[in-house]
Design a protein around this motif. Structure first.
Motif, mmCIF file in Angstrom:
data_model
loop_
_atom_site.group_PDB
_atom_site.id
_atom_site.type_symbol
_atom_site.label_atom_id
_atom_site.label_comp_id
_atom_site.label_asym_id
_atom_site.label_seq_id
_atom_site.Cartn_x
_atom_site.Cartn_y
_atom_site.Cartn_z
ATOM 1 N N GLY A 125 -0.523 25.154 -21.724
ATOM 2 C CA GLY A 125 -0.251 26.244 -22.653
ATOM 3 C C GLY A 125 1.213 26.422 -23.000
ATOM 4 N N ASP A 126 2.065 25.533 -22.523
ATOM 5 C CA ASP A 126 3.505 25.642 -22.775
ATOM 6 C C ASP A 126 3.810 25.229 -24.211
ATOM 7 O OD1 ASP A 126 6.325 25.354 -22.825
ATOM 8 O OD2 ASP A 126 6.359 24.931 -20.678
ATOM 9 N N ARG A 127 4.376 26.148 -24.979
ATOM 10 C CA ARG A 127 4.607 25.891 -26.404
ATOM 11 C C ARG A 127 5.722 24.890 -26.663
ATOM 12 N NH1 ARG A 127 3.964 31.804 -29.386
ATOM 13 N NH2 ARG A 127 1.802 32.196 -28.697
ATOM 14 N N ARG A 128 6.465 24.525 -25.628
ATOM 15 C CA ARG A 128 7.519 23.526 -25.836
ATOM 16 C C ARG A 128 6.937 22.157 -26.157
ATOM 17 N NH1 ARG A 128 10.783 23.860 -20.415
ATOM 18 N NH2 ARG A 128 8.613 23.938 -19.661
ATOM 19 N N PHE A 129 5.691 21.926 -25.773
ATOM 20 C CA PHE A 129 5.054 20.636 -26.028
ATOM 21 C C PHE A 129 4.337 20.705 -27.372
ATOM 22 C CE2 PHE A 129 5.467 21.047 -21.460
ATOM 23 C CZ PHE A 129 5.967 19.796 -21.082
ATOM 24 N N ALA A 130 4.939 20.075 -28.379
ATOM 25 C CA ALA A 130 4.429 20.204 -29.744
ATOM 26 C C ALA A 130 3.026 19.641 -29.898
ATOM 27 C CB ALA A 130 5.381 19.498 -30.722
ATOM 28 N N MET A 182 0.824 -1.204 0.000
ATOM 29 C CA MET A 182 0.000 0.000 0.000
ATOM 30 C C MET A 182 0.863 1.261 0.000
ATOM 31 S SD MET A 182 -3.228 0.833 2.490
ATOM 32 C CE MET A 182 -4.322 -0.358 1.730
ATOM 33 N N SER A 183 2.038 1.215 0.608
ATOM 34 C CA SER A 183 2.911 2.391 0.594
ATOM 35 C C SER A 183 3.365 2.718 -0.825
ATOM 36 C CB SER A 183 4.122 2.153 1.493
ATOM 37 O OG SER A 183 5.010 1.205 0.927
ATOM 38 N N SER A 184 3.672 1.685 -1.581
ATOM 39 C CA SER A 184 4.067 1.925 -2.977
ATOM 40 C C SER A 184 2.892 2.470 -3.772
ATOM 41 C CB SER A 184 4.580 0.636 -3.615
ATOM 42 O OG SER A 184 3.521 -0.265 -3.841
ATOM 43 N N HIS A 185 1.691 2.015 -3.426
ATOM 44 C CA HIS A 185 0.515 2.513 -4.119
ATOM 45 C C HIS A 185 0.241 3.973 -3.760
ATOM 46 C CE1 HIS A 185 0.094 -1.333 -5.657
ATOM 47 N NE2 HIS A 185 -0.784 -1.862 -4.808
ATOM 48 N N ALA A 186 0.487 4.329 -2.514
ATOM 49 C CA ALA A 186 0.323 5.733 -2.128
ATOM 50 C C ALA A 186 1.265 6.615 -2.948
ATOM 51 C CB ALA A 186 0.609 5.900 -0.637
ATOM 52 N N LEU A 187 2.500 6.133 -3.147
ATOM 53 C CA LEU A 187 3.458 6.873 -3.968
ATOM 54 C C LEU A 187 2.984 6.954 -5.414
ATOM 55 C CD1 LEU A 187 6.201 8.251 -4.387
ATOM 56 C CD2 LEU A 187 7.209 5.971 -4.660
ATOM 57 N N ALA A 188 2.490 5.826 -5.928
ATOM 58 C CA ALA A 188 2.044 5.788 -7.318
ATOM 59 C C ALA A 188 0.804 6.662 -7.532
ATOM 60 C CB ALA A 188 1.746 4.354 -7.723
ATOM 61 N N LEU A 189 -0.120 6.630 -6.573
ATOM 62 C CA LEU A 189 -1.299 7.481 -6.681
ATOM 63 C C LEU A 189 -0.900 8.961 -6.627
ATOM 64 C CD1 LEU A 189 -3.778 5.544 -4.361
ATOM 65 C CD2 LEU A 189 -3.897 5.742 -6.836
ATOM 66 N N GLY A 190 0.067 9.278 -5.765
ATOM 67 C CA GLY A 190 0.579 10.648 -5.724
ATOM 68 C C GLY A 190 1.206 11.045 -7.048
ATOM 69 N N LEU A 191 1.889 10.093 -7.685
ATOM 70 C CA LEU A 191 2.486 10.337 -9.003
ATOM 71 C C LEU A 191 1.399 10.622 -10.036
ATOM 72 C CD1 LEU A 191 5.206 10.290 -10.547
ATOM 73 C CD2 LEU A 191 4.772 7.878 -11.021
ATOM 74 N N SER A 192 0.300 9.885 -9.960
ATOM 75 C CA SER A 192 -0.814 10.113 -10.888
ATOM 76 C C SER A 192 -1.399 11.498 -10.706
ATOM 77 C CB SER A 192 -1.898 9.049 -10.670
ATOM 78 O OG SER A 192 -1.430 7.764 -10.992
ATOM 79 N N VAL A 193 -1.592 11.908 -9.445
ATOM 80 C CA VAL A 193 -2.118 13.248 -9.181
ATOM 81 C C VAL A 193 -1.148 14.306 -9.709
ATOM 82 C CG1 VAL A 193 -2.719 14.901 -7.373
ATOM 83 C CG2 VAL A 193 -3.456 12.517 -7.180
ATOM 84 N N GLY A 194 0.148 14.102 -9.464
ATOM 85 C CA GLY A 194 1.144 15.051 -9.956
ATOM 86 C C GLY A 194 1.128 15.171 -11.461
ATOM 87 N N ALA A 195 0.915 14.056 -12.146
ATOM 88 C CA ALA A 195 0.862 14.087 -13.612
ATOM 89 C C ALA A 195 -0.337 14.886 -14.104
ATOM 90 C CB ALA A 195 0.812 12.663 -14.161
ATOM 91 N N TYR A 196 -1.501 14.686 -13.459
ATOM 92 C CA TYR A 196 -2.683 15.469 -13.836
ATOM 93 C C TYR A 196 -2.431 16.964 -13.645
ATOM 94 C CZ TYR A 196 -5.753 11.366 -14.189
ATOM 95 O OH TYR A 196 -6.349 10.193 -14.579
ATOM 96 N N VAL A 197 -1.848 17.314 -12.505
ATOM 97 C CA VAL A 197 -1.603 18.723 -12.199
ATOM 98 C C VAL A 197 -0.600 19.321 -13.192
ATOM 99 C CG1 VAL A 197 -0.641 20.309 -10.487
ATOM 100 C CG2 VAL A 197 -2.177 18.464 -9.754
ATOM 101 N N ALA A 198 0.488 18.588 -13.462
ATOM 102 C CA ALA A 198 1.511 19.094 -14.385
ATOM 103 C C ALA A 198 0.945 19.248 -15.793
ATOM 104 C CB ALA A 198 2.716 18.153 -14.391
ATOM 105 N N ALA A 199 0.168 18.259 -16.247
ATOM 106 C CA ALA A 199 -0.408 18.337 -17.591
ATOM 107 C C ALA A 199 -1.354 19.529 -17.711
ATOM 108 C CB ALA A 199 -1.145 17.036 -17.912
ATOM 109 N N ARG A 200 -2.097 19.799 -16.648
ATOM 110 C CA ARG A 200 -3.037 20.926 -16.676
ATOM 111 C C ARG A 200 -2.293 22.261 -16.647
ATOM 112 N NH1 ARG A 200 -4.874 22.862 -12.066
ATOM 113 N NH2 ARG A 200 -4.688 20.852 -10.998
#
Length: 348
Positions: free
Chosen positions: A88-93, A66-84
């Motif tokens: 608008g960053d033009r570096r991403f084609a 479950m600890s690894s899952h907590a880390l992985a779930l946090g990674l998923s949340v971070g990915a959503y936040v970063a993508a959002r």
């Protein structure tokens, strides 16, 4: 060669301008995954402490898992936040969607490490078993299962996510409105990774409870580490499936996707004959694709005409067409006439 063609009413550069944000994210999944992180962290602390205190390998394995899952779930949340935030960053084609896929890929690798750790620890307990306080361990495992099921409910179904966004402008790359007509919603690989983590947790919780019950009722202490091994195999299988699907997207290994043959079929049925010389297809969002098409064609075939023919497939959201002139047809070779005999000069 030309890669653009204006229609009869020419479009200005301003009307051809467009956004390359093809995926609109998944706000509900981001919210629910955040809640699942906090639930998982709370239960992780209880299970790890309880596993050590009650000498239960199955419970301890579930807690560290479950600890690894907590880390992985946090990674998923971070990915959503970063993508959002970087949308608008033009570096991403082609937008920031692959940040979410990358998070899913990383989660799959974490799952594989967890499976290996569970297997090693379970084998160690088979060789050197410890006395287990079954009643308390079962109660704690039951609480862990309840938390896992709550998290799975939060993330249920969301890994297949419909999204609609529209662009009603035209341009030489062929960017058109998106609205999926098929009955199968595209897959959110980031949310699928989070969902698999909590489902794997739920499965190991069930196995832990069964093992503890077997040990308490029949004295089969070996069931505890044996179920740890079974759980390790299940987690590894799920991780490999997620690793395969996410790496396929990251490496643009999409040339066997159904849309590729659909593109070929449209070009083969074009009103004016064209020869496909090059084709590249890759994914730019959940169920959304971009393509580059290179053709040989006679005069009169334009990129806009080809783009409009391909537009029947709404999953194609960015189409670039290159048209090269077809080589001229070979001229028929005239048959050579037999050589006429030269007249002999008259004798003197």
């Amino acid at each position: 060669m030309h890669t653009e063609s204006l229609p009869h009413n020419p479009l200005s550069p301003s009307t051809r301008a467009h956004s390359h944000r093809f995926d609109t994210g998944n706000p509900l999944a981001e919210k629910n995954t955040t809640l699942a992180v906090w639930l998982t962290l709370s239960m992780m602390v209880l299970e790890i402490a309880g596993g050590y205190y009650f000498h239960s390998m199955a419970l301890l394995a579930d807690g560290w898992h479950m600890s690894s899952h907590a880390l992985a779930l946090g990674l998923s949340v971070g990915a959503y936040v970063a993508a959002r935030r970087l949308a608008g960053d033009r570096r991403f084609a082609f937008g920031t969607w692959k940040l979410e896929v990358l998070a899913g890929y990383t989660s799959a690798i974490l799952l594989l490490f967890v499976a290996g750790w569970m297997a090693v620890q379970s084998l160690d307990r088979l060789r050197a078993p410890l006395a287990i306080d079954y009643a308390q361990a079962i109660a704690l495992a039951g609480l862990g299962l309840a938390v896992n099921l709550a998290c799975a409910w939060l993330l249920r179904g969301g890994h297949r996510h419909h999204h609609h966004h529209g662009h009603d402008h035209g341009h030489d790359h062929g960017h058109h409105p998106v609205g999926h007509a098929d009955d199968h919603a595209p897959e959110d690989l980031n949310l699928r990774a989070a969902y698999l983590h909590v489902v794997a947790d739920a499965a190991t919780s069930v196995l832990a409870i069964l093992a503890l019950l077997g040990g308490m009722l029949w004295g089969a202490a070996w069931l505890d580490p044996a179920m740890g091994l079974v759980g390790a195999v299940l987690v590894a299988v799920w991780a490999l499936g997620l690793l395969r699907d996410s790496s396929r997207v990251l490496l643009d290994a999409e040339m066997d996707a159904p849309v590729v043959q659909e593109i070929r079929d449209v070009l083969a049925a074009a009103p004016q004959p064209v020869v496909l010389t090059d084709l590249h297809v890759w994914r730019v969002g959940k169920g959304l694709y971009a393509c580059i098409v290179a053709l040989e064609a006679r005069d009169g075939v334009t990129p806009d005409a080809i783009r409009q023919q391909l537009a029947i497939h709404e999953e194609l959201v960015h189409i670039t067409v290159e048209i090269n002139p077809a080589p001229p047809a070979p001229r028929p070779v005239e048959a050579e006439r037999p050589a006429q005999p030269r007249p002999r000069p008259a004798a003197p």
